[in-house]
Design a protein around this motif. Structure first.
Motif, mmCIF file in Angstrom:
data_model
loop_
_atom_site.group_PDB
_atom_site.id
_atom_site.type_symbol
_atom_site.label_atom_id
_atom_site.label_comp_id
_atom_site.label_asym_id
_atom_site.label_seq_id
_atom_site.Cartn_x
_atom_site.Cartn_y
_atom_site.Cartn_z
ATOM 1 N N CYS A 21 -15.941 -92.377 37.226
ATOM 2 C CA CYS A 21 -14.773 -92.391 36.379
ATOM 3 C C CYS A 21 -13.919 -93.598 36.703
ATOM 4 C CB CYS A 21 -13.945 -91.127 36.616
ATOM 5 S SG CYS A 21 -14.832 -89.661 36.163
ATOM 6 N N GLY A 63 -19.919 -84.620 28.733
ATOM 7 C CA GLY A 63 -19.435 -83.692 29.759
ATOM 8 C C GLY A 63 -20.007 -82.311 29.512
ATOM 9 N N TYR A 107 -13.661 -79.845 27.219
ATOM 10 C CA TYR A 107 -13.596 -81.128 27.901
ATOM 11 C C TYR A 107 -13.338 -82.284 26.947
ATOM 12 C CZ TYR A 107 -14.981 -79.290 32.421
ATOM 13 O OH TYR A 107 -15.009 -78.629 33.616
ATOM 14 N N CYS A 138 -13.452 -88.665 31.667
ATOM 15 C CA CYS A 138 -13.349 -88.323 33.080
ATOM 16 C C CYS A 138 -11.910 -88.073 33.480
ATOM 17 C CB CYS A 138 -13.895 -89.459 33.933
ATOM 18 S SG CYS A 138 -15.660 -89.612 33.829
ATOM 19 N N VAL A 153 -10.508 -84.957 32.158
ATOM 20 C CA VAL A 153 -11.026 -83.773 32.828
ATOM 21 C C VAL A 153 -10.318 -83.568 34.156
ATOM 22 C CG1 VAL A 153 -13.021 -82.832 33.989
ATOM 23 C CG2 VAL A 153 -13.267 -83.854 31.738
ATOM 24 N N MET A 154 -10.169 -84.664 34.887
ATOM 25 C CA MET A 154 -9.554 -84.527 36.204
ATOM 26 C C MET A 154 -8.098 -84.125 36.075
ATOM 27 S SD MET A 154 -11.275 -87.364 38.571
ATOM 28 C CE MET A 154 -10.867 -88.744 37.566
ATOM 29 N N VAL A 161 -9.800 -82.188 42.121
ATOM 30 C CA VAL A 161 -10.425 -81.911 43.412
ATOM 31 C C VAL A 161 -9.406 -81.916 44.558
ATOM 32 C CG1 VAL A 161 -12.089 -82.799 45.091
ATOM 33 C CG2 VAL A 161 -12.651 -82.839 42.669
ATOM 34 N N ARG A 200 -17.109 -77.220 37.701
ATOM 35 C CA ARG A 200 -16.421 -78.406 37.187
ATOM 36 C C ARG A 200 -16.864 -79.602 37.984
ATOM 37 N NH1 ARG A 200 -10.814 -78.011 35.595
ATOM 38 N NH2 ARG A 200 -10.544 -76.127 34.402
ATOM 39 N N SER A 201 -17.821 -80.343 37.469
ATOM 40 C CA SER A 201 -18.242 -81.520 38.210
ATOM 41 C C SER A 201 -17.164 -82.584 38.059
ATOM 42 C CB SER A 201 -19.590 -82.014 37.704
ATOM 43 O OG SER A 201 -19.410 -82.989 36.717
ATOM 44 N N PRO A 202 -17.059 -83.478 39.046
ATOM 45 C CA PRO A 202 -16.005 -84.490 38.991
ATOM 46 C C PRO A 202 -16.104 -85.361 37.740
ATOM 47 C CG PRO A 202 -17.041 -84.471 41.149
ATOM 48 C CD PRO A 202 -17.853 -83.562 40.278
ATOM 49 N N THR A 203 -17.283 -85.473 37.159
ATOM 50 C CA THR A 203 -17.411 -86.306 35.966
ATOM 51 C C THR A 203 -17.292 -85.467 34.693
ATOM 52 O OG1 THR A 203 -19.788 -86.007 36.041
ATOM 53 C CG2 THR A 203 -18.917 -87.984 37.078
ATOM 54 N N GLY A 204 -17.014 -84.187 34.832
ATOM 55 C CA GLY A 204 -16.879 -83.348 33.641
ATOM 56 C C GLY A 204 -18.205 -82.878 33.085
ATOM 57 N N GLY A 205 -19.290 -83.182 33.753
ATOM 58 C CA GLY A 205 -20.603 -82.746 33.270
ATOM 59 C C GLY A 205 -21.553 -83.917 33.196
ATOM 60 N N TRP A 224 -25.007 -83.938 40.413
ATOM 61 C CA TRP A 224 -23.842 -83.158 39.982
ATOM 62 C C TRP A 224 -22.557 -83.969 40.192
ATOM 63 C CZ3 TRP A 224 -19.478 -81.391 42.534
ATOM 64 C CH2 TRP A 224 -18.711 -80.431 41.862
ATOM 65 N N LEU A 225 -22.495 -84.663 41.332
ATOM 66 C CA LEU A 225 -21.312 -85.469 41.605
ATOM 67 C C LEU A 225 -21.189 -86.642 40.636
ATOM 68 C CD1 LEU A 225 -21.387 -85.741 45.511
ATOM 69 C CD2 LEU A 225 -19.577 -84.710 44.174
ATOM 70 N N LEU A 226 -22.344 -87.229 40.287
ATOM 71 C CA LEU A 226 -22.337 -88.456 39.494
ATOM 72 C C LEU A 226 -22.440 -88.206 37.996
ATOM 73 C CD1 LEU A 226 -24.847 -90.471 41.695
ATOM 74 C CD2 LEU A 226 -22.394 -90.830 41.595
#
Lengths: 197, 703
Positions: free
Chosen positions: A20, A99, A188, B11, B14-15, B244, B269-274, B651-653
């Motif tokens: 991001c 997403g 999202y 992103c 989402v965050m 997070v 909820r992955s940090p990238t929103g999916g 999942w993180l990326l």
């Protein structure tokens, strides 16, 4: 004691930074360092051909998508980064790469929408655990007041409610065809605006 | 507007949690100094969302706490904490300036909050450690509107030490001995005292907390005088940086300033929103006027052209064609898939490749996922179902109901065309590594960073020569000069000598042979330098039916301890070690494993492990081993136990990756109950492409 433990905070921070905020070109090396193979073939956006202008209204910005595939009355559009949206007669039925994707949905056909019939709608989302979430809506359709649509179009407004909340989709038709719309995608991505060029 | 910016905007939205419509905004449960759901130093009657994994680092005055917590089920959560108190020797002699202590808590949500009923939690703090943090509580929390939460509770032990209002008998003393054993006798005994607090949400990002603490800090503030506890009141402001991270600043006990950072990862909820990478190739329908003739089947040239174009398209999706056999109406494709990638997504993408390439007469696709040359199952689908369900609502469930996952023969079908250039084949890579050492009282966090060169030579299907070499770049693991006091053979407790002397190190060098000797049987034989401390021979046989949640395995190893320098030499210690293992998948991602056998130090016993695995590859589990080694001979900790976590980078990326963050955390590593660490154990890989696991992950078939 010994073990392999990368500090989690660092990993998360790196992922947040790489996924991001940076452009895609900046992402590639970062992803490589973290083991991103980037190995997922994605059909590219055609250089020319029919398309649609998409606006994700929560942030108010636009990007073009072009037609990748036409299967009966379903058109799959693709963006420059490979993300896809499927529209049936101009009604959004699925996304890939936004997403928490709308994997599939039961939407009324265009004729049903034009007729103004009340209907049920079910959306199927892929959540962050890769589990399918289903959300069921009860929808009504009514003529709209024109709103922000282009002149000389017929405005149809679809209102759908579920225990979690409600959504409002707007369609503007000319000659029996949807020429502009604002449609709910997901929690999202929010609403997407589509304008046929 | 570029798509990169589109992605970035999704992103950040989402965050920021700005796209939560249409669901109503809610006050999410936050974490306390002790890393459990709570106020500042006191607990609340709430729980985190199911599956949330959090790390909290909190500090005030002389006290620092770092806590790992996991919401094991919607009601049950556990916390593992490492705490240090400085100035421990200010007034009472102690060999070190800082006293370090580990503790483990469990808490259970007795009542969920309702319109009139508060949420109620019962908690047990520090149940198996030294007991320094030991305390029990019942806490109730009620939310008023969408901005205010009020908590009240009663605490025992440590949490009943300030201004108690009553007592249940007397709290028995506990001799913790070597630690590691459960202190049930003390629970809810002795004085109890009330605590209370409020949490107020000022705006989306900022929250205010105030509490009345029932913890008197008898040892820290009283006996050891590490700080002055002037008041029972604590105040704090917390700021939600993103989805997070949450940070806080506090005024504690009328005398000290405090700071905290809370990392809470929600597997939903992955940090990238999916998944933010592109979609699959469109599914090609057979055209109305397609050529349905079957003459192509007798054309060997046409078949090898088809094989080559299918192999090319599969490669673009990260897969490798092992073999393909053609018949007029059916094909069997054997395909190697990336290990960490979602299985059904790989099957779906393979099916799209077949649909795009194969003549119209082929109706049945049999796709056989292959791992290290071993076929794991055959997934049978009809091309007309794919065509009918493309774009259909609920298409994943409908497709699953029309797909069969069946047993498969180990032998490639007669007449199959093999993939080209697969055997022999050499591959290599360089990647960074981190190795850490935790909880050494002299320096609780040490780490080495370095590079790992790995190579792999596939000689024939199932026959693999592979190895890895590590070279440290920077780090301080070599600073540990602890001498193991273990009375058992030093099978693990000399780890710091391996760290110090193994630079560079030949980490592994093995020849492995994987096979499928029967319909439900899988086997592995590995010879060589199996892991950094042991080399020898390791053999494994697994019985696993494609449709069964149960599996049974046997592993036998004869190994010799390697030299500390991790080159080619060995020390004198040799051992015959092995286990019989039972595996059971309860559904919903809960998997249990019981190993019974002989461990590296020659001790005999059993290990029970329970893991919770999400469809996205997240895994959190705990294990404990009891053997015939006495608590006294085992030493500190009494028996081997630990927590293991796996968070896949994909999942993180939000995009494909073969890497994962997968630490195993032991409060202390000793020599009892230690197992050989050999690569390529069968169960997880075999299960990944069979019923159960594929069903859990099926939502991504059309992705």
């Amino acid at each position: 004691m010994t073990m392999r433990l990368a500090p989690l905070g660092l990993v998360v921070a790196a992922a947040l930074l790489s996924g991001c905020g940076l452009g895609q070109r900046a992402l590639a090396p970062a992803a490589g360092m973290l083991g991103g193979s980037g190995q997922a073939s994605t059909p590219a956006m055609p250089k020319s051909g029919p398309g649609t202008e998409v606006t994700l209204s929560f942030r108010g910005f636009k990007f073009p998508m072009r037609e990748l595939e036409r299967d009966g009355n379903v058109v799959t559009y693709v963006a420059a980064d490979g993300a896809q949206m499927e529209l049936r007669d101009g009604i959004l039925i699925a996304t890939r790469g936004f997403g928490t994707d709308l994997m599939s949905s039961s939407q009324p056909g265009l004729a049903e929408l034009v007729r103004g019939a009340a209907h049920k709608r079910s959306d199927f989302y892929l959540d962050g655990t890769d589990t399918m979430l289903r959300r069921d809506f009860d929808c009504t359709v009514a003529a709209g007041d024109g709103g922000e649509g282009p002149a000389g179009t017929r405005h149809i407004r679809q209102k759908c409610s579920s225990p979690d909340g409600y959504i409002t989709n707007d369609y503007w038709l000319r000659g029996g065809r949807i020429v502009q719309s604002s449609q709910w995608v997901s929690d999202y991505a929010g609403y997407a605006g589509f304008v046929a060029p | 507007m570029t798509t990169a910016r589109r992605r970035a905007a999704i992103c950040s939205a989402v965050m920021a949690g700005l796209l939560a419509a249409p669901a109503a905004a809610e006050m999410r449960p936050t974490l306390s100094f002790g890393g459990m759901t709570g106020l500042i130093d006191m607990p609340t009657g709430e729980s985190q969302n199911d599956g949330v994994l959090s790390i909290t680092s909190a500090h005030f005055g002389p006290i620092s706490r770092t806590t790992l917590s996991f919401q094991i089920t919607p009601r049950l959560s556990g916390s593992f904490r490492y705490a240090g108190t400085r100035d421990w020797n200010r007034v009472v002699p102690f060999p070190l300036e800082t006293y370090y202590d580990r503790s483990f808590d469990l808490r259970y949500q007795l009542l969920n909050e309702g319109t009139y009923v508060p949420g109620v939690v019962i908690g047990l703090q520090d149940i198996i450690g030294t007991g320094q943090m030991s305390g029990e509580y019942i806490a109730a929390t009620k939310t008023f509107g969408d901005k205010l939460k009020v908590t009240a509770g009663l605490g025992w032990g440590r949490l009943g030490s300030y201004e108690p209002i009553g007592a249940i008998g007397t709290r028995p003393d506990f001799d913790y001995g070597l630690g590691g054993t459960v202190r049930t006798g003390q629970w809810f005994k002795g004085d109890f005292a009330p605590f209370a607090g409020i949490e107020y949400q000022i705006n989306d990002k900022l929250g205010f907390k105030a509490e009345y603490s029932s913890d008197d800090y008898v040892t820290e503030a009283g006996e050891r005088q590490t700080f002055e506890r002037k008041s029972p009141f604590n105040f704090g402001l917390e700021y939600q940086v993103n989805g997070v991270l949450r940070v806080g600043a506090y005024y504690m006990y009328g005398s000290e300033l405090g700071l905290s950072a809370q990392f809470a990862l929600d597997p939903r909820r992955s940090p990238t929103g999916g998944l933010t990478y592109g979609g699959p190739r469109p599914l090609k329908d057979r055209a109305a006027g397609a050529d349905w003739s079957t003459e192509w089947v007798s054309d060997r040239g046409r078949q090898s052209t088809l094989r080559d174009s299918i192999a090319r398209d599969l490669r673009a999706d990260g897969m490798t064609l092992e073999s393909i056999s053609f018949a007029a109406s059916a094909v069997e494709l054997r395909v190697r898939t990336p290990q960490r990638e979602n299985g059904p997504q790989m099957l779906g993408r393979a099916a799209r490749v077949l649909a795009a390439q194969l003549p119209a007469s082929v109706e049945t696709f049999r796709i056989v996922p292959v791992w290290n040359g071993v076929p794991l199952s055959q997934v049978v689908m009809q091309r007309s179902d794919l065509e009918a369900l493309d774009h259909a609502p609920n298409q994943d469930a409908l497709m699953r109901s029309r797909t069969e996952i069946l047993a498969v023969s180990g032998a490639t079908p007669e007449g199959a065309l093999m993939g080209e250039g697969l055997y022999p084949r050499f591959g290599w890579g360089v990647s960074p590594y981190v190795r850490t050492s935790l909880f050494d009282p002299e320096d609780p966090l040490r780490a080495d960073f370095g590079l790992r060169l790995s190579a792999r030579y596939d000689i024939a299907p199932g026959l693999v020569l592979s190895g890895s070499v590590t070279k440290k770049v920077i780090g301080n693991l070599d600073a540990s000069d602890r001498v193991s006091n273990s009375v058992l053979p030093h099978v693990r407790s000399d780890g710091n000598i391996y760290d110090r002397e193994g630079d560079p190190a030949l980490e592994t060098l093995t020849m492995a042979w994987y096979a499928k000797p029967g319909e439900n049987l899988y086997s592995r034989v590995t010879v060589g330098y199996l892991e950094r401390m042991f080399g020898g021979i390791s053999g494994e046989l697994l019985w696993k039916r494609v449709d069964s949640p149960f599996a049974l395995g046997v592993e036998l190893n004869y190994v010799q301890q390697r030299d500390f320098d991790q080159m080619l030499g060995f020390q004198d210690y040799k051992v015959f070690t092995g286990h019989v293992s039972g595996y059971y998948s309860f559904g919903n991602g809960y998997v249990a494993q019981l190993d019974v056998g002989r461990y590296l130090a020659g001790d005999i016993g059993a290990t029970l492990a329970i893991d919770r695995e999400f469809a996205n590859g997240w895994k959190v589990g705990a294990f404990a081993t009891m053997t015939d080694v006495s608590y006294e001979d085992f030493g500190e900790g009494s028996f081997d136990k630990g927590i293991r976590i796996q968070i896949p980078f994909n999942w993180l990326l939000g995009r494909p990756s073969e890497k994962a963050y997968a630490p195993t955390i032991r409060p202390i590593t000793r020599d009892g109950g230690a197992r050989l660490s050999v690569d390529g154990r069968l169960y997880d890989s075999v299960r990944g492409y069979q019923q159960g696991r594929l069903d859990d992950q099926w939502g991504r078939f059309w992705r």
